[in-house]
Write an enzyme that holds these catalytic residues in place. Structure first.
Site, mmCIF file in Angstrom:
data_model
loop_
_atom_site.group_PDB
_atom_site.id
_atom_site.type_symbol
_atom_site.label_atom_id
_atom_site.label_comp_id
_atom_site.label_asym_id
_atom_site.label_seq_id
_atom_site.Cartn_x
_atom_site.Cartn_y
_atom_site.Cartn_z
ATOM 1 N N HIS A 46 -12.891 2.365 -0.205
ATOM 2 C CA HIS A 46 -12.747 1.361 0.878
ATOM 3 C C HIS A 46 -13.375 0.006 0.337
ATOM 4 C CE1 HIS A 46 -12.821 4.966 3.608
ATOM 5 N NE2 HIS A 46 -11.798 4.792 3.645
ATOM 6 N N ASN A 74 0.882 -1.319 -0.007
ATOM 7 C CA ASN A 74 -0.086 0.078 -0.072
ATOM 8 C C ASN A 74 0.894 1.127 0.050
ATOM 9 O OD1 ASN A 74 -1.773 2.173 0.426
ATOM 10 N ND2 ASN A 74 -2.753 1.357 2.419
#
Length: 395
Positions: free
Chosen positions: A175, A7
């Protein structure tokens, strides 16, 4: 064989090396403050933590340290089957993870105007990882992909059609990996088929969003074109009047960029409280009588409850409400206040169960006979690893 999950942010790289089948994490860590003299990497090996300075302070330096640590753990690059990359914005191009090719990279670049703070960092991280792990399959897992199942009535804005057709102005949602993961876990906890469930999932952290999930698919969500729309967040305002920019330009002399920067970085819990963006700090301050902190918590909870109620519209029934994310998993007070505003939906709290559902504990927090409310810890790294493994198997 292992899967490496990455990430990459504008000044950080978060990673985890894990087995996608068992979820066993061999190594994880966070390289932060990249681009500054204070750049460092914190490595986590089980219960052990190790801090390593990053002299070059860039992505390449972070991956050099990662490779060195893997070698120290006896893991070679050949043992890493896949690298799963979190990519924030895939626009309308991707409704599923994708093996990274030149065409996929071009599509991610095309989405840079939609996520100028995120996609460039994602691209830089992909380039560095491909250089560090040339033999692994690299897979992009998009925050927006899960929400591509939304129907037009949920994702279209009431704006001129050419804005949509020529510039992609629509609601995308974010998300996605978290909403998808906790929806699946909620089905497991309830002993139900995910395809038979109708849920509302609430991802509450520094960034917050809720989603309406029917038969395992997103039907609607609170975030929109960018992650600024929707709920009150740590430093983001969430929904405001669209004419706010023009009003502040006229009355306060602020530029478009200045208003946008303030809505993203100086608003939300921070702006309301004048104190900070951490819910733990604000709850403690509110208990001590800090008026701004109390207001921030009250607005956060009220707007959250309003959005949850709105997310019932795409459903024919509500099988469960799921809380996740740093706040959703750990703030018993936020959950209690939120359910207290949603009595019309049949929620009644089990106070003891709610108090116990913190620090990674999962479970039902609603009383018997109530509409179910659950706490499900999210695991985006595992979800990304599973998606990467699935793409690799298909390829």
């Amino acid at each position: 064989m292992w899967t490496l999950v990455l990430n990459c942010g504008s000044s950080s790289v978060k990673f985890a090396l894990l087995d996608p089948e068992t979820g066993n994490v061999r190594l994880s860590g966070l390289a932060e403050r990249l681009g500054s003299p204070e750049a460092r990497m914190v490595l986590v090996r089980g219960a052990e933590k190790l801090e390593v300075p990053l002299p070059t302070g860039d992505y390449a330096g972070a991956f050099e340290v990662l490779l060195s640590e893997l070698a120290a753990q006896g893991i070679t690059g050949a043992e890493i089957a896949a690298v799963g990359h979190r990519v924030v914005h895939g626009g309308s191009h991707f409704s599923a993870p994708a093996l990274i090719t030149a065409a996929v990279l071009d599509a991610i670049r095309a989405c840079v105007p939609l996520a100028p703070l995120h996609n460039p960092a994602n691209l830089a991280g992909i380039a560095a990882a491909q250089a560090a792990f040339p033999d692994a399959a690299h897979v992009a897992v998009f925050d927006t992909a899960f929400h591509q199942s939304m129907p037009p009535r949920a994702y279209r804005y009431a704006v001129p059609d050419e804005w949509y057709s020529q510039h992609g102005v629509r609601r995308y949602g974010f998300h996605g990996t978290s909403h998808a993961y906790v929806a699946g876990e909620a089905a497991r906890m309830l002993g139900s088929d995910p395809d038979a469930l109708q849920l509302i999932t609430a991802h509450l952290g520094n960034g917050c969003s809720v989603a309406s999930v029917r038969s395992g698919q997103s039907m609607d969500t609170s975030m929109g074109l960018t992650p600024l729309e929707g709920l009150v967040m740590g430093t983001r305002s969430g929904d405001v009047d669209p004419n706010l920019h023009a009003y502040l330009a006229r009355e306060a002399g602020l530029s478009l960029d200045e208003v946008t920067a303030a809505l993203n970085g100086k608003s939300g819990l921070l702006g309301l409280s004048g104190l900070g963006s951490d819910m733990r700090q604000l709850e403690a301050a509110a208990a001590d009588g800090h008026a701004g902190a109390r207001l921030a918590v009250e607005v956060f909870v009220y707007r959250l409850a309003k959005s949850i109620a709105a997310m019932t519209v795409p459903l024919t029934r509500l099988d469960a409400l799921v809380f996740t994310g740093g706040i959703g998993e750990n703030s018993a007070s936020v959950r209690e206040k939120t359910l207290g505003l949603l009595g019309v939906l049949g929620f009644r709290l089990d106070s003891e169960a709610n108090a116990a559902a913190v620090r990674g504990a999962a479970g039902r927090i609603s009383a018997p006979g109530s509409t179910p409310a659950l706490v499900v810890p999210t695991n985006e790294e595992l979800m990304i690893a599973r998606e990467a493994a699935r793409v690799l198997e298909t390829a």
